[in-house]
Motif scaffolding. Structure first.
Motif, PDB file in Angstrom:
ATOM      1  N   THR A   1       0.826  -1.208   0.000  1.00  0.00           N
ATOM      2  CA  THR A   1       0.000   0.000   0.000  1.00  0.00           C
ATOM      3  C   THR A   1       0.864   1.264   0.000  1.00  0.00           C
ATOM      4  OG1 THR A   1      -0.116   0.296   2.382  1.00  0.00           O
ATOM      5  CG2 THR A   1      -1.654  -1.265   1.435  1.00  0.00           C
TER       6      THR A   1
ATOM      7  N   GLU B   1      -6.955  -1.573   4.018  1.00  0.00           N
ATOM      8  CA  GLU B   1      -6.684  -2.419   5.184  1.00  0.00           C
ATOM      9  C   GLU B   1      -7.907  -2.473   6.089  1.00  0.00           C
ATOM     10  OE1 GLU B   1      -2.959  -0.067   4.972  1.00  0.00           O
ATOM     11  OE2 GLU B   1      -2.493  -1.307   6.725  1.00  0.00           O
ATOM     12  N   ASP B   2      -8.568  -1.328   6.277  1.00  0.00           N
ATOM     13  CA  ASP B   2      -9.764  -1.294   7.129  1.00  0.00           C
ATOM     14  C   ASP B   2     -10.843  -2.243   6.613  1.00  0.00           C
ATOM     15  OD1 ASP B   2      -8.563   0.602   8.651  1.00  0.00           O
ATOM     16  OD2 ASP B   2      -9.701   2.305   7.854  1.00  0.00           O
TER      17      ASP B   2
ATOM     18  N   ASP C   1     -10.533  -5.645   7.962  1.00  0.00           N
ATOM     19  CA  ASP C   1     -10.353  -5.716   9.413  1.00  0.00           C
ATOM     20  C   ASP C   1     -11.735  -5.790  10.078  1.00  0.00           C
ATOM     21  OD1 ASP C   1      -9.148  -5.678  11.862  1.00  0.00           O
ATOM     22  OD2 ASP C   1      -8.338  -3.635  11.687  1.00  0.00           O
TER      23      ASP C   1
ATOM     24  N   ILE D   1      -4.508 -11.233   6.047  1.00  0.00           N
ATOM     25  CA  ILE D   1      -4.120 -10.043   5.295  1.00  0.00           C
ATOM     26  C   ILE D   1      -2.944  -9.353   5.999  1.00  0.00           C
ATOM     27  CG2 ILE D   1      -4.886  -7.807   4.407  1.00  0.00           C
ATOM     28  CD1 ILE D   1      -6.602  -9.845   3.130  1.00  0.00           C
ATOM     29  N   HIS D   2      -1.909  -9.104   5.248  1.00  0.00           N
ATOM     30  CA  HIS D   2      -0.751  -8.358   5.759  1.00  0.00           C
ATOM     31  C   HIS D   2      -0.605  -7.121   4.901  1.00  0.00           C
ATOM     32  CE1 HIS D   2       0.528 -12.119   7.753  1.00  0.00           C
ATOM     33  NE2 HIS D   2       0.038 -12.667   6.661  1.00  0.00           N
ATOM     34  N   SER D   3       0.118  -6.138   5.414  1.00  0.00           N
ATOM     35  CA  SER D   3       0.368  -5.002   4.529  1.00  0.00           C
ATOM     36  C   SER D   3       1.734  -4.402   4.783  1.00  0.00           C
ATOM     37  CB  SER D   3      -0.731  -3.951   4.669  1.00  0.00           C
ATOM     38  OG  SER D   3      -0.610  -3.319   5.895  1.00  0.00           O
TER      39      SER D   3
END
Ligand code: UTP
Length: 292
Positions: A55, A63-64, A67, A97-99
């Motif tokens: 990102t 990301e939200d 989540d 999920i990773h970022s």
């Protein structure tokens, strides 16, 4: 076996301004889900449950979206809106999920390089572009993963376009491969003039790559647009030994482009069980009225 997917979503989305000034283009809704959700669902269907989002600034909403949102869940539970509650809550469990942040959008190759801390050097992984939507009924990523397992080579997605459009894309120089719709790619040519294009097969936004690509990307100088191009790194690998191309015969839309976005919206709406019939009836009547 490939288990990880890398989704570069750090681009600026200039083709879709002003909509993308404050909203990431990957969050633009196709009916009722943001484009990026279709991509994560595609990963999960293909068995890739570890998803790394690359990102940048202004992309926090992505990301939200994956989540928990406890206040909303509580409000939906209070109102007895069970279906909506399930839809909201399930998103947080869709995948791991990773970022990671790219910092500066220095190109797709640079975005992929950001995954080097998450994917081991000897591990293969898939890359899916956040604005490239493929018909969800097509197990295309699965075919790419199978070809990679069988050959150990990088695999790219190819699509046939009319010859007068090749100058807009990266074009593959190919010979037929082991299977129908499979090719050995000897060379990739970025945006060639029509009369110099080696084929009318263009590279689209799905890749399965060995971890060895990271070393190649490290050595790849900035190319077109002064950006580190994934195509240039793949070209280096193809010059050593052909890479694999798999032709996509299904519908595919570039949702970062206005027309592509509209087409994807119509197709997805038309395929929806809850909306499709009514939507198509309206669309048909709307067109007939204008043609009358
Ligand atoms: P695009 O060129 O389609 O995306 O990159 P863009 O730059 O956001 O769009 P326009 O052309 O300005 O409208 C293909 C993919 O690579 C990602 C983008 O987010 C998109 O999914 N990308 C591109 C990065 O993550 N980082 C970059 O530095 C460049």
């Amino acid at each position: 076996m490939v288990r990880k997917a890398v989704l570069p979503v750090a681009g600026l989305g200039t083709r879709f301004l002003p909509a993308t000034k404050a909203v990431p283009k990957e969050m633009m809704p196709l009916v009722d889900r943001p484009a990026i959700q279709y991509i994560v669902e595609e990963c999960v269907r293909a068995g890739l449950d570890d998803v790394l989002l690359v990102t940048g600034s202004g992309k926090g909403e992505i990301e939200d979206h994956f989540d928990r949102r406890l206040d909303l869940e509580a409000a939906l539970a209070d109102k007895g809106k069970q279906d909506e509650l399930t839809a909201v809550r399930d998103l947080a469990h869709l995948a791991q999920i990773h970022s990671i942040r790219q910092g500066e959008p220095l190109g797709l190759g640079h975005a992929v390089l950001m995954a080097a801390g998450h994917v081991a050097a000897e591990e293969s992984f898939a890359v899916l572009l956040g604005d490239d939507i493929i018909d969800p009924h097509e197990p295309f990523l699965e075919r790419m993963l199978e070809a990679h397992d069988r050959t150990g080579r990088p695999v790219v997605a190819l699509m046939e376009v009319p010859s007068d459009q090749v100058h807009l894309y990266g074009v593959a120089d190919v010979e037929p491969g082991e299977r129908d719709g499979e090719f050995l790619v000897h060379r990739l040519v970025e945006k060639p003039p029509v009369d110099e294009a080696p084929s009318n097969l263009i590279v689209v936004g799905r890749y399965v790559l060995p971890g060895a690509i990271f070393d190649v990307l490290h050595e790849t100088p900035p190319g077109r647009g002064d950006e580190i191009q994934l195509t240039d790194a793949l070209q280096t690998m193809a010059a050593d030994e052909p890479i694999i191309g798999i032709r996509l015969d299904a519908e595919r839309y570039d949702t970062g482009d206005k027309l592509g976005f509209l087409k994807a919206t119509v197709q997805i709406a038309a395929q929806r069980e809850d909306l499709g019939k009514e939507f198509l009836e309206w669309l048909r009547a709307w067109i007939e009225e204008r043609e009358a």
